[in-house]
Scaffold this active site. Sequence first.
Site, PDB file in Angstrom:
ATOM      1  N   SER A 168       0.878  -1.170   0.000  1.00 31.28           N
ATOM      2  CA  SER A 168       0.000   0.000   0.000  1.00 31.28           C
ATOM      3  C   SER A 168       0.908   1.210   0.000  1.00 31.28           C
ATOM      4  CB  SER A 168      -0.891  -0.002   1.247  1.00 31.28           C
ATOM      5  OG  SER A 168      -1.444   1.285   1.487  1.00 31.28           O
TER       6      SER A 168
ATOM      7  N   TYR B  19      -1.875  -0.530  10.619  1.00 29.54           N
ATOM      8  CA  TYR B  19      -2.053  -1.020   9.242  1.00 29.54           C
ATOM      9  C   TYR B  19      -0.810  -0.703   8.410  1.00 29.54           C
ATOM     10  CZ  TYR B  19      -3.598  -1.236   4.399  1.00 29.54           C
ATOM     11  OH  TYR B  19      -3.684  -1.517   3.064  1.00 29.54           O
TER      12      TYR B  19
END
Length: 281
Positions: free
Chosen positions: A139, A153
């Site tokens: 990501s 995360y």
Amino acid sequence: MENLKNKVWFVTGASKGLGLTLVKRLLNDGYQVAATSRSKQSLIEAISNTTENFLPLEVELTNEKSIKDVVVETLKHFNTIDILVNNAGYGQIGTVEELRDEEVRNNYDVNVFGLLNVTRQVLPHLRAKQSGHIFNISSIGGFVGGFAAWGIYCSTKFAVAGLTEALAVEVKPFGVNVTLVYPGYFRTNFLSKDSVLAPRNPIDEYLEARQSQIAHQNEIDGNQPGDPNKAIDVLIQMSKEQNPPLHLFLGQDAYDISKNKLEEVSKELEHWKSYTLSTGF
């Protein structure tokens, strides 16, 4: 011309998001695909393909035996695996302080250890046949971590980035390519309530984190700037490249955010250079 039917893709997290878009496109283009999800039925319903080219698989990513079984089943069905896409993962919202140990470990179990488990089971086959390509989906949060409420995360995706860089060096002698993918915001269901988890015990004092949480769930979801179909175009093209990139950023936002970080790091590196170099004997 490339014989598409000779290429077998193994895709995790295939029942939604970029994984679902990828599997649909691959099957439409004539590739053979083994696709995994926690629910085989949801996968079948989402893909709606009953040809021999599609092998839906139910797997528990935190259980290595479960993964080994589906890899064996894939090899039995297709005889090979050419391209592995470690796409499975989920978002966990919450500041470093407010997330419980269980919430943190669960996010690592899926996003990091799940990816590791799959990779370890597929690698012996790729190494033996001296070819293949592994896509690890990180990501932009795996390159830039400065987002309030996304620290845990982001840390899972930073872990994916670190292990992928090492993996690329380790498997290069065996003819296996590795690409680390940093997507920005793409218009999938990643931010929907069943894909991203909110903290169980939010702390009201973290105003910026709460604002970020509300924005992601109510404003950004459904309005992401990235087209998932165009992201898939890039991934498929990269699978055909003889020398594909190790680092692949997807989206204007990913480009801008990463470029800003590189400039900031470079500026700090030079500003504090005298201290950095002062530590030798």
